[in-house]
Each structure stands twice: as C-alpha cells, then as structure tokens.
Scaffold this active site. Structure first.
Site, PDB file in Angstrom:
ATOM      1  N   SER A 149       0.845  -1.205   0.000  1.00  0.00           N
ATOM      2  CA  SER A 149       0.000   0.000   0.000  1.00  0.00           C
ATOM      3  C   SER A 149       0.875   1.247   0.000  1.00  0.00           C
ATOM      4  O   SER A 149       1.928   1.279   0.640  1.00  0.00           O
ATOM      5  CB  SER A 149      -0.884   0.008   1.248  1.00  0.00           C
ATOM      6  N   TYR A 168      -1.173  -0.511  10.181  1.00  0.00           N
ATOM      7  CA  TYR A 168      -1.294  -0.996   8.795  1.00  0.00           C
ATOM      8  C   TYR A 168      -0.118  -0.492   7.959  1.00  0.00           C
ATOM      9  O   TYR A 168       0.504  -1.265   7.213  1.00  0.00           O
ATOM     10  CB  TYR A 168      -2.627  -0.503   8.225  1.00  0.00           C
ATOM     11  N   LYS A 172       2.818  -2.777   6.163  1.00  0.00           N
ATOM     12  CA  LYS A 172       3.097  -2.776   4.718  1.00  0.00           C
ATOM     13  C   LYS A 172       4.533  -2.311   4.439  1.00  0.00           C
ATOM     14  O   LYS A 172       5.159  -2.762   3.471  1.00  0.00           O
ATOM     15  CB  LYS A 172       2.082  -1.902   3.980  1.00  0.00           C
TER      16      LYS A 172
HETATM   17  N1  LIG Z   1      -8.648  -1.580  -1.402  1.00  0.00           N
HETATM   18  C1  LIG Z   1      -7.706  -0.651  -1.420  1.00  0.00           C
HETATM   19  O1  LIG Z   1      -7.953   0.541  -1.676  1.00  0.00           O
HETATM   20  C2  LIG Z   1      -6.284  -1.024  -1.135  1.00  0.00           C
HETATM   21  C3  LIG Z   1      -5.326  -0.003  -1.139  1.00  0.00           C
HETATM   22  C4  LIG Z   1      -4.001  -0.333  -0.901  1.00  0.00           C
HETATM   23  C5  LIG Z   1      -3.649  -1.652  -0.662  1.00  0.00           C
HETATM   24  N2  LIG Z   1      -4.614  -2.621  -0.651  1.00  0.00           N
HETATM   25  C6  LIG Z   1      -4.190  -4.009  -0.401  1.00  0.00           C
HETATM   26  O2  LIG Z   1      -4.728  -4.843  -1.410  1.00  0.00           O
HETATM   27  C7  LIG Z   1      -5.018  -6.149  -0.877  1.00  0.00           C
HETATM   28  C8  LIG Z   1      -6.460  -6.506  -1.140  1.00  0.00           C
HETATM   29  O3  LIG Z   1      -7.287  -5.513  -0.566  1.00  0.00           O
HETATM   30  P1  LIG Z   1      -8.875  -5.671  -0.544  1.00  0.00           P
HETATM   31  O4  LIG Z   1      -9.399  -4.314  -0.240  1.00  0.00           O
HETATM   32  O5  LIG Z   1      -9.326  -6.398  -1.736  1.00  0.00           O
HETATM   33  O6  LIG Z   1      -9.104  -6.734   0.591  1.00  0.00           O
HETATM   34  P2  LIG Z   1      -9.488  -6.943   2.116  1.00  0.00           P
HETATM   35  O7  LIG Z   1     -10.930  -6.775   2.257  1.00  0.00           O
HETATM   36  O8  LIG Z   1      -8.596  -6.133   3.008  1.00  0.00           O
HETATM   37  O9  LIG Z   1      -9.150  -8.510   2.374  1.00  0.00           O
HETATM   38  C9  LIG Z   1      -8.343  -9.235   1.540  1.00  0.00           C
HETATM   39  C10 LIG Z   1      -8.373 -10.683   1.935  1.00  0.00           C
HETATM   40  O10 LIG Z   1      -7.579 -10.886   3.106  1.00  0.00           O
HETATM   41  C11 LIG Z   1      -7.993 -12.081   3.757  1.00  0.00           C
HETATM   42  N3  LIG Z   1      -8.006 -11.860   5.187  1.00  0.00           N
HETATM   43  C12 LIG Z   1      -8.777 -10.990   5.874  1.00  0.00           C
HETATM   44  N4  LIG Z   1      -8.520 -11.089   7.193  1.00  0.00           N
HETATM   45  C13 LIG Z   1      -7.570 -12.050   7.342  1.00  0.00           C
HETATM   46  C14 LIG Z   1      -6.909 -12.626   8.445  1.00  0.00           C
HETATM   47  N5  LIG Z   1      -7.172 -12.230   9.715  1.00  0.00           N
HETATM   48  N6  LIG Z   1      -6.006 -13.596   8.227  1.00  0.00           N
HETATM   49  C15 LIG Z   1      -5.737 -14.008   6.967  1.00  0.00           C
HETATM   50  N7  LIG Z   1      -6.334 -13.499   5.874  1.00  0.00           N
HETATM   51  C16 LIG Z   1      -7.243 -12.533   6.060  1.00  0.00           C
HETATM   52  C17 LIG Z   1      -9.388 -12.393   3.211  1.00  0.00           C
HETATM   53  O11 LIG Z   1      -9.241 -13.517   2.413  1.00  0.00           O
HETATM   54  P3  LIG Z   1      -9.713 -14.980   2.796  1.00  0.00           P
HETATM   55  O12 LIG Z   1     -10.980 -14.814   3.583  1.00  0.00           O
HETATM   56  O13 LIG Z   1      -9.841 -15.599   1.458  1.00  0.00           O
HETATM   57  O14 LIG Z   1      -8.614 -15.563   3.598  1.00  0.00           O
HETATM   58  C18 LIG Z   1      -9.739 -11.257   2.282  1.00  0.00           C
HETATM   59  O15 LIG Z   1     -10.390 -11.689   1.127  1.00  0.00           O
HETATM   60  C19 LIG Z   1      -4.678  -6.074   0.617  1.00  0.00           C
HETATM   61  O16 LIG Z   1      -3.386  -6.571   0.838  1.00  0.00           O
HETATM   62  C20 LIG Z   1      -4.719  -4.576   0.916  1.00  0.00           C
HETATM   63  O17 LIG Z   1      -3.899  -4.191   1.992  1.00  0.00           O
HETATM   64  C21 LIG Z   1      -5.922  -2.342  -0.871  1.00  0.00           C
END
Ligand SMILES: NC(=O)c1ccc[n+]([C@@H]2O[C@H](COP(=O)([O-])OP(=O)(O)OC[C@H]3O[C@@H](n4cnc5c(N)ncnc54)[C@H](OP(=O)(O)O)[C@@H]3O)[C@@H](O)[C@H]2O)c1
Length: 266
Positions: A149, A168, A172
């Site tokens: 991120s 967070y 990261k």
């Molecule tokens: N959305 C944004 O704007 C944004 C921005 C910057 C970076 N990111 C990064 O992009 C990635 C995806 O983001 P997202 O917004 O799609 O997802 P998210 O809602 O944060 O969750 C991603 C996945 O993480 C797994 N997860 C959640 N809690 C967990 C735990 N306690 N232990 C193990 N696994 C866990 C879940 O998968 P399962 O249930 O399949 O295990 C979930 O589908 C992440 O790494 C996030 O930090 C997102």
C-alpha cells in the site's frame, strides 16, 4: 499454460485477480487460496463458470495450514507454479484510526494493535511465500508479488498528511523491506519479486454505511493534496488489470522494488 496462486481470494482484489487470470486464457491454471471455502460464495460461482479455477483452503497466518495448501497446490500443478501473489490482508478497524500518540501504555493492547496487520503483511507473507517457494523454483516464470500500500510510503504520508492507519502502514512497510530481501536472496535462482501498490480501490461489498462514506471523503481530500485530479476510488477491475501488467513486466532489473500499479501519486 502459466499457473497462478492468489491468497486472500475470497473477495475484493484477490477474487478479481482470480477472475481476470482465469478469463485471460482457459489454459491458465488459477489457484484461489481462501481461509474457508463456502460453496455459496461468489468465488465458488466463479469457479463453476471457469474450470481452470481451483479453490484451496489455507490460512496464511497458520504455518501448518498454508503448508498443507501448498501441498494441495503441488498435487494439482504437478509440483510447479509460475506466479505467486500474496494479497491477504488483516486490519483491526477498531484501531485503524490510531496515530502514533495513541499507542497505548499497555503491553498486551500494543502487541494486539501492531500484530493484526503484521501477521498477514510480514510473517504470514513469509510463511505463504516460503510454503510455495519449492513450486516457484520449478516453475518457468518464477515471479512472486506481494500486494502492499502507498500508506507505507513516507512521501505519501507527508504529502497527504495522513497520520492514522499507523499499524497498517508499518506492516506494509515491513512487507516492502521483506520483498527486497527476497529479491536479493532468490536472484541466483532466477526468481523475481515485487511489492505492488494497487491504488485506492473500491472493494466495499454492498451499500456503504454513512460513516464509511464520510471517512472516504476525508481520505479523498487528503489524497487530492498530492493528486488534485483524483475523483475517488478506482474500480477493482481497473486496479487488477494494472497489477497484472506490472507482474507481466517484472524483470530482474525491477526485482525487489515497490511499484504502483499505475502512476498514481497515492
Ligand atoms: N482496497 C484498497 O484501496 C487497497 C489499497 C491499498 C492496498 N490494498 C491491499 O490490497 C489487498 C487486497 O485488498 P482488498 O481491499 O481487496 O481486501 P481486504 O478486504 O482487506 O481482504 C483481503 C483478503 O484478506 C484475507 N483476510 C482478511 N482477514 C484475514 C486474516 N485475519 N487472516 C488471513 N487473511 C485474512 C481475506 O481472504 P480470505 O478470507 O480468502 O482468507 C480477504 O479476502 C490487501 O493486501 C490490501 O492491503 C488495498
């Protein structure tokens, strides 16, 4: 022909990575790694529509569980994997708003505050990567991507004035350091690594509660300090298409770097 494994595949960016990779070509094999496999989930529906998707149960924060997932992957793929994408993320929303002066004077509370995101970004990332490494070593493409991120980027922190999301952001930042260490260690084996910033992406499922809309508006104003033309979160489809271009273009010269999926400033 290429094979891919994606962690955190149940929803959001992980599920869209699985969808786009499966749709790219029926000859791609895509392993969707989830903590629990729900037969009525949108991911299961996706797997029914695309026979090249295999759902595997595995928790990146549990070493034995992710080792078992890698063994199952090996059985499906004949022992070799081309690209491993670690996307799982765990955040404690109760403390996401915390800035450094709010770190509590309490050992257990402080451990919990930092541990939640670190367990997926740092040691979960290492366990998952190490579990799948023997397969990557035998693969043809030999690429590992961790989804990071821009919240871990000091220029973004200073440019936007975002002091919250402390644990967070630190988690990261740890991921970014670890991916560089992997690049150095694995270069002799021809393995390339990258940490990808996916942009600011709308992964919320269903209608957003008013407090979420309010928080997103605050973030937008802060991000616009660096990127005045930014209108809001981008769709998952756009972010994932750009992430896949980054992975495609990854070579030895770029290995170990942090790359934004598009030239966003935030
Ligand atoms: N959305 C944004 O704007 C944004 C921005 C910057 C970076 N990111 C990064 O992009 C990635 C995806 O983001 P997202 O917004 O799609 O997802 P998210 O809602 O944060 O969750 C991603 C996945 O993480 C797994 N997860 C959640 N809690 C967990 C735990 N306690 N232990 C193990 N696994 C866990 C879940 O998968 P399962 O249930 O399949 O295990 C979930 O589908 C992440 O790494 C996030 O930090 C997102």
């Amino acid at each position: 022909m290429p094979s891919y494994a994606v962690t955190g595949a149940s929803k959001g960016l992980g599920r869209e990575l699985v969808r786009q990779l499966a749709a790219q070509s029926p000859s791609n094999t895509v392993l969707a790694i989830v903590r629990s496999n729900d037969a009525s989930s949108p991911l299961s529906a996706l797997a029914k529509a695309h026979p090249n998707i295999h759902i595997i149960t595995g928790n990146v924060t549990d070493p034995q569980s992710i080792l078992a997932a890698a063994q199952e992957a090996s059985d499906i793929l004949g022992g070799k994997l081309d690209v491993f994408i670690h996307n799982s993320n765990s955040v404690d929303m109760a403390t996401f708003s915390h800035s450094p002066t709010q770190v509590p004077f309490d050992l257990e509370a402080t451990k919990q505050f930092y541990e939640e995101p670190v367990r997926t970004a740092v040691w979960g990332a290492a366990w998952a990567t190490n579990a799948f490494l023997p397969l990557i070593e035998k693969g043809d493409v030999k690429k590992i991507a961790h989804i990071t991120s821009s919240m871990a980027n000091n220029d973004v922190i200073l440019g936007t004035g975002i002091d919250y999301g402390l644990a967070y952001s630190i988690a990261k930042a740890g991921m970014n350091v670890q991916i560089a260490k992997y690049a150095v260690e694995l270069a002799p084996k021809g393995i390339k690594t990258v940490a990808i910033c996916p942009g600011w992406v709308d992964t919320w499922e269903g209608p957003k509660p008013p407090q979420v809309v309010e928080a997103l508006n605050v973030m937008l104003t802060q991000f616009q300090k660096m990127e005045p033309e930014l209108k809001g979160q981008i769709p998952v489809e756009q972010s994932v298409a750009e992430q896949l271009r980054v992975i495609e273009a990854l070579d030895a010269a770029k290995s170990g770097s942090v790359i934004k999926s598009k030239e966003y400033k935030v």
